[in-house]
Design a protein around this motif. Structure first.
Motif, PDB file in Angstrom:
ATOM      1  N   ALA A  51       0.802  -1.224   0.000  1.00 18.29           N
ATOM      2  CA  ALA A  51       0.000   0.000   0.000  1.00 18.29           C
ATOM      3  C   ALA A  51       0.836   1.276   0.000  1.00 18.29           C
ATOM      4  CB  ALA A  51      -0.968  -0.008   1.188  1.00 18.29           C
ATOM      5  N   PRO A  52       1.881   1.401   0.848  1.00 17.67           N
ATOM      6  CA  PRO A  52       2.658   2.645   0.824  1.00 17.67           C
ATOM      7  C   PRO A  52       3.229   2.966  -0.552  1.00 17.67           C
ATOM      8  CG  PRO A  52       3.148   1.407   2.813  1.00 17.67           C
ATOM      9  CD  PRO A  52       2.311   0.512   1.942  1.00 17.67           C
ATOM     10  N   GLN A  53       3.708   1.942  -1.261  1.00 17.41           N
ATOM     11  CA  GLN A  53       4.282   2.179  -2.583  1.00 17.41           C
ATOM     12  C   GLN A  53       3.200   2.606  -3.576  1.00 17.41           C
ATOM     13  OE1 GLN A  53       6.553  -1.086  -4.126  1.00 17.41           O
ATOM     14  NE2 GLN A  53       7.151  -0.023  -5.977  1.00 17.41           N
ATOM     15  N   LEU A  54       2.038   1.962  -3.520  1.00 18.65           N
ATOM     16  CA  LEU A  54       0.967   2.289  -4.458  1.00 18.65           C
ATOM     17  C   LEU A  54       0.363   3.658  -4.165  1.00 18.65           C
ATOM     18  CD1 LEU A  54      -0.858  -1.162  -4.695  1.00 18.65           C
ATOM     19  CD2 LEU A  54       0.716  -0.139  -6.355  1.00 18.65           C
ATOM     20  N   LEU A  55       0.422   4.077  -2.911  1.00 20.65           N
ATOM     21  CA  LEU A  55      -0.143   5.382  -2.546  1.00 20.65           C
ATOM     22  C   LEU A  55       0.858   6.519  -2.696  1.00 20.65           C
ATOM     23  CD1 LEU A  55      -2.160   4.299   0.606  1.00 20.65           C
ATOM     24  CD2 LEU A  55      -3.130   5.219  -1.505  1.00 20.65           C
ATOM     25  N   ALA A  80      -2.007   6.750  16.083  1.00 22.08           N
ATOM     26  CA  ALA A  80      -1.572   6.631  17.480  1.00 22.08           C
ATOM     27  C   ALA A  80      -2.583   5.849  18.299  1.00 22.08           C
ATOM     28  CB  ALA A  80      -1.371   8.026  18.074  1.00 22.08           C
ATOM     29  N   CYS A  81      -3.865   6.095  18.051  1.00 21.70           N
ATOM     30  CA  CYS A  81      -4.922   5.379  18.765  1.00 21.70           C
ATOM     31  C   CYS A  81      -4.847   3.881  18.477  1.00 21.70           C
ATOM     32  CB  CYS A  81      -6.277   5.951  18.358  1.00 21.70           C
ATOM     33  SG  CYS A  81      -7.690   5.151  19.144  1.00 21.70           S
ATOM     34  N   LEU A  82      -4.681   3.526  17.212  1.00 21.75           N
ATOM     35  CA  LEU A  82      -4.615   2.118  16.827  1.00 21.75           C
ATOM     36  C   LEU A  82      -3.333   1.457  17.324  1.00 21.75           C
ATOM     37  CD1 LEU A  82      -5.892   2.444  13.139  1.00 21.75           C
ATOM     38  CD2 LEU A  82      -7.123   1.394  15.044  1.00 21.75           C
ATOM     39  N   ALA A  83      -2.231   2.207  17.273  1.00 26.36           N
ATOM     40  CA  ALA A  83      -0.942   1.636  17.666  1.00 26.36           C
ATOM     41  C   ALA A  83      -0.868   1.339  19.158  1.00 26.36           C
ATOM     42  CB  ALA A  83       0.187   2.587  17.272  1.00 26.36           C
ATOM     43  N   ALA A  84      -1.646   2.043  19.956  1.00 21.38           N
ATOM     44  CA  ALA A  84      -1.555   1.879  21.414  1.00 21.38           C
ATOM     45  C   ALA A  84      -1.775   0.438  21.851  1.00 21.38           C
ATOM     46  CB  ALA A  84      -2.561   2.799  22.100  1.00 21.38           C
ATOM     47  N   HIS A 138       7.663   9.160  14.377  1.00 19.26           N
ATOM     48  CA  HIS A 138       6.300   9.091  13.839  1.00 19.26           C
ATOM     49  C   HIS A 138       6.104   7.858  12.955  1.00 19.26           C
ATOM     50  CE1 HIS A 138       4.410  12.909  15.129  1.00 19.26           C
ATOM     51  NE2 HIS A 138       5.661  13.338  15.219  1.00 19.26           N
ATOM     52  N   ARG A 139       7.149   7.443  12.250  1.00 24.87           N
ATOM     53  CA  ARG A 139       7.034   6.258  11.394  1.00 24.87           C
ATOM     54  C   ARG A 139       6.851   4.991  12.220  1.00 24.87           C
ATOM     55  NH1 ARG A 139      11.518   7.669   6.739  1.00 24.87           N
ATOM     56  NH2 ARG A 139      10.060   8.597   5.254  1.00 24.87           N
ATOM     57  N   ILE A 140       7.509   4.914  13.360  1.00 33.19           N
ATOM     58  CA  ILE A 140       7.339   3.743  14.222  1.00 33.19           C
ATOM     59  C   ILE A 140       5.879   3.614  14.642  1.00 33.19           C
ATOM     60  CG2 ILE A 140       7.833   2.831  16.532  1.00 33.19           C
ATOM     61  CD1 ILE A 140      10.694   3.845  16.205  1.00 33.19           C
ATOM     62  N   ILE A 141       5.274   4.713  15.008  1.00 34.20           N
ATOM     63  CA  ILE A 141       3.868   4.686  15.435  1.00 34.20           C
ATOM     64  C   ILE A 141       2.975   4.272  14.276  1.00 34.20           C
ATOM     65  CG2 ILE A 141       1.946   6.080  16.297  1.00 34.20           C
ATOM     66  CD1 ILE A 141       4.070   7.824  17.721  1.00 34.20           C
ATOM     67  N   ALA A 142       3.166   4.886  13.114  1.00 30.41           N
ATOM     68  CA  ALA A 142       2.326   4.560  11.956  1.00 30.41           C
ATOM     69  C   ALA A 142       2.468   3.093  11.566  1.00 30.41           C
ATOM     70  CB  ALA A 142       2.705   5.455  10.780  1.00 30.41           C
ATOM     71  N   ALA A 143       3.696   2.576  11.624  1.00 29.90           N
ATOM     72  CA  ALA A 143       3.953   1.192  11.209  1.00 29.90           C
ATOM     73  C   ALA A 143       3.238   0.182  12.087  1.00 29.90           C
ATOM     74  CB  ALA A 143       5.452   0.917  11.212  1.00 29.90           C
ATOM     75  N   HIS A 144       2.860   0.577  13.316  1.00 33.76           N
ATOM     76  CA  HIS A 144       2.203  -0.352  14.234  1.00 33.76           C
ATOM     77  C   HIS A 144       0.711  -0.062  14.396  1.00 33.76           C
ATOM     78  CE1 HIS A 144       6.410  -1.128  15.155  1.00 33.76           C
ATOM     79  NE2 HIS A 144       6.008  -2.290  15.612  1.00 33.76           N
ATOM     80  N   ALA A 145       0.163   0.700  13.456  1.00 26.22           N
ATOM     81  CA  ALA A 145      -1.279   0.959  13.488  1.00 26.22           C
ATOM     82  C   ALA A 145      -2.076  -0.233  12.969  1.00 26.22           C
ATOM     83  CB  ALA A 145      -1.612   2.204  12.672  1.00 26.22           C
ATOM     84  N   GLY A 146      -1.387  -1.156  12.278  1.00 20.69           N
ATOM     85  CA  GLY A 146      -2.073  -2.340  11.766  1.00 20.69           C
ATOM     86  C   GLY A 146      -2.880  -2.096  10.508  1.00 20.69           C
ATOM     87  N   ASN A 147      -2.593  -0.995   9.809  1.00 26.59           N
ATOM     88  CA  ASN A 147      -3.352  -0.645   8.606  1.00 26.59           C
ATOM     89  C   ASN A 147      -2.390  -0.108   7.555  1.00 26.59           C
ATOM     90  OD1 ASN A 147      -4.941   0.659   6.626  1.00 26.59           O
ATOM     91  ND2 ASN A 147      -6.584   1.011   8.088  1.00 26.59           N
ATOM     92  N   PRO A 148      -1.986  -0.934   6.579  1.00 26.38           N
ATOM     93  CA  PRO A 148      -1.004  -0.491   5.588  1.00 26.38           C
ATOM     94  C   PRO A 148      -1.484   0.674   4.731  1.00 26.38           C
ATOM     95  CG  PRO A 148      -1.966  -2.607   4.963  1.00 26.38           C
ATOM     96  CD  PRO A 148      -2.396  -2.336   6.369  1.00 26.38           C
ATOM     97  N   VAL A 149      -2.798   0.768   4.505  1.00 25.08           N
ATOM     98  CA  VAL A 149      -3.315   1.904   3.734  1.00 25.08           C
ATOM     99  C   VAL A 149      -3.120   3.197   4.511  1.00 25.08           C
ATOM    100  CG1 VAL A 149      -5.362   2.920   2.668  1.00 25.08           C
ATOM    101  CG2 VAL A 149      -4.976   0.447   2.524  1.00 25.08           C
ATOM    102  N   LEU A 150      -3.371   3.151   5.811  1.00 26.19           N
ATOM    103  CA  LEU A 150      -3.161   4.322   6.659  1.00 26.19           C
ATOM    104  C   LEU A 150      -1.687   4.718   6.652  1.00 26.19           C
ATOM    105  CD1 LEU A 150      -4.323   6.369   8.662  1.00 26.19           C
ATOM    106  CD2 LEU A 150      -3.998   4.679  10.475  1.00 26.19           C
ATOM    107  N   VAL A 151      -0.796   3.734   6.694  1.00 32.40           N
ATOM    108  CA  VAL A 151       0.642   4.014   6.645  1.00 32.40           C
ATOM    109  C   VAL A 151       0.996   4.738   5.346  1.00 32.40           C
ATOM    110  CG1 VAL A 151       2.945   2.998   6.537  1.00 32.40           C
ATOM    111  CG2 VAL A 151       1.247   2.069   8.119  1.00 32.40           C
ATOM    112  N   GLY A 152       0.457   4.246   4.230  1.00 31.80           N
ATOM    113  CA  GLY A 152       0.737   4.873   2.942  1.00 31.80           C
ATOM    114  C   GLY A 152       0.249   6.305   2.873  1.00 31.80           C
TER     115      GLY A 152
END
Length: 240
Positions: A71-75, A105-109, A149-163
């Motif tokens: 997802a990150p690459q496609l987005l 951040a909410c999801l990563a918690a 910030h990337r560490i937090i995003a990477a652990h949100a469990g949503n690759p589209v959100l990361v992208g």
């Protein structure tokens, strides 16, 4: 529909139907052009477009391969949209960034690993040393900011959100660096806010993590309302 569009849509369809999978090498140019009913020139144009979209990887002398389609690459091409929409008023970009990163951040918690928390802690420990130096290493402080910030995003469990976060946050770096260089105490405030975010994550508290991230990014937005048009020149002057 142009011939180039036919190539793009045809390859997309083949991937969606399972004819090609991530990592697969596409047929040679002659065979692929015949199967799509286009000229080899149109095929090359279509492949160039697919490469920009992150769907294929053209390796000179080796062939064309389907990417891993993450997802990150496609987005990533969304960055172009962000650039155009951000012209004249970067607050729009920062506002969307805030919405995305607060949710991350909410999801990563409840998902972030102990190892990732330790990595984030190590980053902030280094930042604490840097903001106490005179003069501070603004470039390294910004690198730590981005990594945190990337560490937090990477652990949100949503690759589209990361992208999406990558597409938007990457376009805010110039303003964030300008703030670090020109606003007295900005680095210290940012560090303290990062520490508060990390504490909320360590506590596995989703709502507090979201709130701490919101407080941090609202402060960034407010400080950048006066970002000058010649910010790049100001950054280079401060660097020199």
């Amino acid at each position: 529909m142009s011939r180039t569009d036919e190539v793009v849509n045809g390859i997309k369809r083949m991937i969606l139907e399972g004819q090609f999978r991530p990592g697969d090498r596409l047929p040679i140019e002659k065979d692929l052009a015949e199967s799509l009913g286009v000229s080899r020139g149109s095929l090359r144009e279509g492949m160039s477009a697919l490469s920009i979209l992150g769907i294929v990887n053209i390796r000179q002398g080796d062939g064309t391969y389907v990417t891993n389609l993450d997802a990150p690459q496609l987005l990533a091409p969304m960055g172009f949209v962000v650039d155009f929409q951000g012209q004249g008023d970067p607050r729009h970009i920062h506002t969307v960034r805030r919405l995305l990163e607060c949710e991350a951040a909410c999801l990563a918690a409840t998902r972030i690993t102990d190892e990732a928390l330790a990595q984030a802690g190590d980053l902030l420990a280094e930042a604490a040393r840097l903001v106490g130096q005179s003069p501070p290493d603004h470039e390294r402080i910004m690198e730590i900011d981005i990594a945190f910030h990337r560490i937090i995003a990477a652990h949100a469990g949503n690759p589209v959100l990361v992208g999406l976060i990558e597409a938007f946050a990457g376009r805010t770096i110039r303003g964030r660096l300008w703030r670090s260089l020109h606003e007295e105490g900005a680095d210290v405030r940012t560090h303290d806010e990062h520490v508060a975010i990390l504490k909320a994550l360590v506590a596995r508290d989703p709502e507090r993590s979201r709130t701490r991230m919101a407080n941090h990014l609202i402060g960034v937005e407010e400080s950048l309302q006066g970002l000058p048009d010649d910010a790049d020149a100001g950054i280079e002057t401060a660097r020199s």
